[in-house]
Design an enzyme around this catalytic site. Sequence first.
Site, PDB file in Angstrom:
ATOM      1  N   ASP A  51      14.270 -16.992 -13.544  1.00  0.00           N
ATOM      2  CA  ASP A  51      13.217 -16.695 -12.567  1.00  0.00           C
ATOM      3  C   ASP A  51      13.635 -15.536 -11.664  1.00  0.00           C
ATOM      4  OD1 ASP A  51      11.887 -18.895 -13.603  1.00  0.00           O
ATOM      5  OD2 ASP A  51      12.535 -20.243 -12.002  1.00  0.00           O
ATOM      6  N   GLU A 108      16.607 -18.163 -26.254  1.00  0.00           N
ATOM      7  CA  GLU A 108      15.211 -17.860 -26.608  1.00  0.00           C
ATOM      8  C   GLU A 108      15.133 -16.648 -27.539  1.00  0.00           C
ATOM      9  OE1 GLU A 108      13.296 -19.473 -22.369  1.00  0.00           O
ATOM     10  OE2 GLU A 108      13.894 -17.378 -22.622  1.00  0.00           O
TER      11      GLU A 108
END
Length: 337
Positions: A277, A210
């Site tokens: 997460d 990303e």
Amino acid sequence: MLSKINLSQLEESLSKVKILVVGDLILDRYFWGSVERISPEAPVPVFDLKEITHSLGGSANVSANLRGLSVQTFLMGVVGKDEKGDLLIKIAEECGINTQGILKDPERPTTLKTRVIAQSQQLLRIDKEVRLPLSSDIKKAFQEIYEELLSNVDGVILSDYAKGMFLSDSFCNWLIEEAKRHKKFIMIDPKSADWKKYQGATSITPNLKEFKEVLRYENLKEENLDEASFYLVKKYELDFLVVTLGKEGIYLFQPEKGGLRLASQAREVFDVSGAGDTVIASLSAFFGAGFSIEDAVTLANICAGIVVGKVGTQPVYLEELKKFLKEGGSHGKNCQN
């Protein structure tokens, strides 16, 4: 270098922290079984199904990680008006997560990811989802809930999985501005390469893939991580930046101190799904508990190293971290059904 931690007071400190998670809710379903032969009908393996389990995915898994660390957790997102949505809420509540911020939208199904696992190896993933922006009615209802919950928490996590919650840049900007107005920290797990929608956050925590997509979007060179990070932190008004590097560990950039690389703490890697997460949840938990940025990132890196040693999307637990800090490794209970 991790500062000395009083393990006996760690749970007490974390249990006082209150964090609101806003994001794309996903129900993870697992088909567990074995493969012993090839089908006579086609050259494909025959999967012998033994068990089906469900666990929290997406932003719900971020919440499960917070609860695993004893943080008081509030979850806000949308599910379908269906059996899968009911199950997701049920599992979340069983984990001790406050679900008053979850709304049901009859116009979309609950996002479902089904993984087929044989001999601890993932054979296939099947996704069922509808990627649509929030309706104006749902968005308005969320704004009212957000204002109510915001006054009761220390910080906010925006967990973007590009399923609909943050497809509206203006809504994402509003969530950040409201958190800042209430003097709450706000952490972002991004999906978009255009970070304008995340401007003004406390920190953004992309993975390496990303991060490289953002550099290409910004026309920045990949060679100099520090310079690129400095540019992004300044442009998007961040306090600091955290990049997860997979097997290479984690990278922290603070404009006043520069870059810091921490080696991976993973002893063995079975499944990297959900590791991001764990990072944003644990980073937020320790940051909210008053740890320095360096210590919070170091502990988040350790938590990620623990969670990749598990099969399937699972949270990390405080007892696992405490055991790691004392002697290393262990596994805890699961937020599964």
